[in-house]
Enzyme design. Structure first.
Site, PDB file in Angstrom:
ATOM      1  N   HIS A 100      20.186  16.696  32.085  1.00 49.72           N
ATOM      2  CA  HIS A 100      19.123  16.314  31.155  1.00 49.72           C
ATOM      3  C   HIS A 100      18.063  17.393  31.253  1.00 49.72           C
ATOM      4  CE1 HIS A 100      15.923  14.224  29.150  1.00 49.72           C
ATOM      5  NE2 HIS A 100      16.744  13.216  28.848  1.00 49.72           N
ATOM      6  N   ARG A 101      17.833  18.112  30.181  1.00 48.54           N
ATOM      7  CA  ARG A 101      16.943  19.259  30.232  1.00 48.54           C
ATOM      8  C   ARG A 101      15.546  18.973  29.679  1.00 48.54           C
ATOM      9  NH1 ARG A 101      20.492  23.988  27.785  1.00 48.54           N
ATOM     10  NH2 ARG A 101      18.373  24.615  27.289  1.00 48.54           N
ATOM     11  N   ASP A 102      15.193  17.701  29.528  1.00 46.70           N
ATOM     12  CA  ASP A 102      13.889  17.380  28.960  1.00 46.70           C
ATOM     13  C   ASP A 102      13.323  16.104  29.586  1.00 46.70           C
ATOM     14  OD1 ASP A 102      11.681  17.722  27.321  1.00 46.70           O
ATOM     15  OD2 ASP A 102      12.617  16.757  25.588  1.00 46.70           O
ATOM     16  N   ILE A 103      13.202  16.093  30.910  1.00 48.50           N
ATOM     17  CA  ILE A 103      12.678  14.914  31.593  1.00 48.50           C
ATOM     18  C   ILE A 103      11.154  14.940  31.481  1.00 48.50           C
ATOM     19  CG2 ILE A 103      12.443  13.714  33.796  1.00 48.50           C
ATOM     20  CD1 ILE A 103      15.193  14.860  34.517  1.00 48.50           C
ATOM     21  N   ASN A 146      10.463  10.315  27.515  1.00 53.27           N
ATOM     22  CA  ASN A 146      11.908  10.084  27.512  1.00 53.27           C
ATOM     23  C   ASN A 146      12.358   9.081  28.567  1.00 53.27           C
ATOM     24  OD1 ASN A 146      12.290  11.836  25.384  1.00 53.27           O
ATOM     25  ND2 ASN A 146      12.742  13.583  26.695  1.00 53.27           N
TER      26      ASN A 146
END
Length: 75
Positions: A48-51, A55
């Protein structure tokens, strides 16, 4: 794809709190759940590159007290 109806994001909960912060117990529980979630995701070879707080959503009804990580950016 069908998504379950989830509660507010962590960002919304922080904004709604009187002092703009969460209690230590809530932060600890959230941290443990997120570590478990990320461990599961990584074990299935996803990253997961957008914590961020927007989100991370809270569960409702049967899943109340459970956090969910959304928006994997998979296209």
């Amino acid at each position: 794809m069908v998504l379950e109806n989830l509660g507010p994001s962590l960002d919304k909960l922080i904004q709604a709190s009187p002092d703009g912060a969460l209690g230590l117990g809530h932060v600890a529980e959230l941290g443990l759940q997120m570590i478990s979630c990320l461990k599961y995701i990584h074990s299935h070879n996803f990253i997961h590159r957008d914590i961020k707080p927007q989100n991370i959503l809270m569960g409702t009804e049967e899943s109340k007290g459970t956090t969910f990580l959304i928006n994997f950016g998979i296209t």
